[in-house]
Design an enzyme around this catalytic site. Structure first.
Site, short mmCIF file in Angstrom:
data_model
loop_
_atom_site.label_atom_id
_atom_site.label_comp_id
_atom_site.label_asym_id
_atom_site.label_seq_id
_atom_site.Cartn_x
_atom_site.Cartn_y
_atom_site.Cartn_z
N ASP A 143 0.86 -1.18 0.00
CA ASP A 143 0.00 0.00 0.00
C ASP A 143 0.91 1.24 0.00
O ASP A 143 1.29 1.73 1.05
CB ASP A 143 -0.88 -0.02 1.26
N GLU A 159 -2.43 -1.76 -4.39
CA GLU A 159 -3.77 -1.18 -4.48
C GLU A 159 -3.86 -0.27 -5.71
O GLU A 159 -2.97 0.54 -5.96
CB GLU A 159 -4.11 -0.40 -3.20
N ASP A 170 -1.27 0.69 8.23
CA ASP A 170 -0.66 0.57 6.89
C ASP A 170 -0.19 -0.86 6.62
O ASP A 170 -0.34 -1.38 5.51
CB ASP A 170 0.51 1.54 6.74
#
Lengths: 178, 178
Positions: free
Chosen positions: B8, B68, B140
């Site tokens: 991410d 992502e 995260d």
């Protein structure tokens, strides 16, 4: 002799130019344009930028690099794509331990054409004149060369302030010429 | 056994998670967060992402990676920065010949929580449950693990169509159930 690599990254085309400078005189070495395969995946295209720049770095061993700084972009989707291309390009240089300087489009135009709002054609023309080329370089390659020239000119000025800059500083500081 | 790395990326923090899967059961391997030095230059920060991921790839030898997908962003300046971070991350994986899959935030949430509009806390909770962790992972890192889990679940479905999908296809093709 210092070799400078200028890069104009994009999500479709990435222009580049390499010049050689002794601090006063700048000489053309190479320039070109990395054309990305539009049918390829995003990952493959970023890899194309990364690998092509690795190849260019291996071939010309530039000492320093310069890239165009981007401030604002109308479209967030386009900004994301451009960001990805820039990230791939910058990392290729950083991985080879080449310092990367950033200049705004305005600074590049000011340095090469002498006018911050110059048009693309004017940049192409001045790149041809300044590097004594036999023909006008392709527009993305010309941008790469212009960024390299801008960096070469800025390097010269590091540590020395020109008479004109002093004048301008004086003007703004005191409201009148000193 | 397949090792999957989920990422991410962000311009301040880049979360990552590594899981091991045999196709049915997914096991936690590692996770963490690359914290970028905010006082460092943009070039240095991109290099931090690139080098940290190279290190992670070297340590865990993931076979596949997932990231992502970003569609739209309100702010073009933020989209550019995020794009640069993504570019640096993707190139680190591509350079190690690791295939990179992309999933939208909605797909990740749907896969992990079963609900495409799930909240961050729900993702963290389900990552903990699915991977049988003793505590809730940092947000995260949880996103990195969630992306890896989403990819692990999607890989399973490659080549086989579930009964539900067949049902839906039938419905849309004929206007009634076959």
């Amino acid at each position: 002799m210092t070799f400078i690599l200028g890069i104009d990254p994009g999500s479709r085309l990435t222009g580049y130019g390499i010049i050689r400078t002794d601090g006063r005189q700048h000489t053309y070495v190479a320039s070109g344009c990395i054309k990305l395969t539009l049918t390829a995946s995003m990952t493959e295209r970023l890899q194309q930028i990364f690998m092509s720049l690795q190849e260019i770095v291996k071939t010309y061993s530039p000492h320093e690099a310069a890239i165009e700084q981007v401030f604002m972009h109308q479209n967030a989707g386009a900004a994301l794509k451009l960001g990805q291309a820039r990230g791939a390009a910058i990392v290729a240089l950083a991985d080879a331990a080449i310092p990367v300087a950033e200049y705004s489009a305005r600074q590049v135009k000011q340095s090469v054409v002498g006018y911050g709002a110059a048009k693309k054609e004017q940049v192409q023309h001045m790149v041809r004149v300044l590097l004594n080329l036999s023909g006008v370089p392709q527009v993305d390659a010309a941008d790469g060369l212009a960024i390299a020239l801008c960096h070469a000119n800025s390097r010269q000025n590091v540590g020395k302030i020109t008479a004109q800059q002093l004048l301008v500083r004086g003007r703004f500081r005191r409201g009148r010429l000193r």
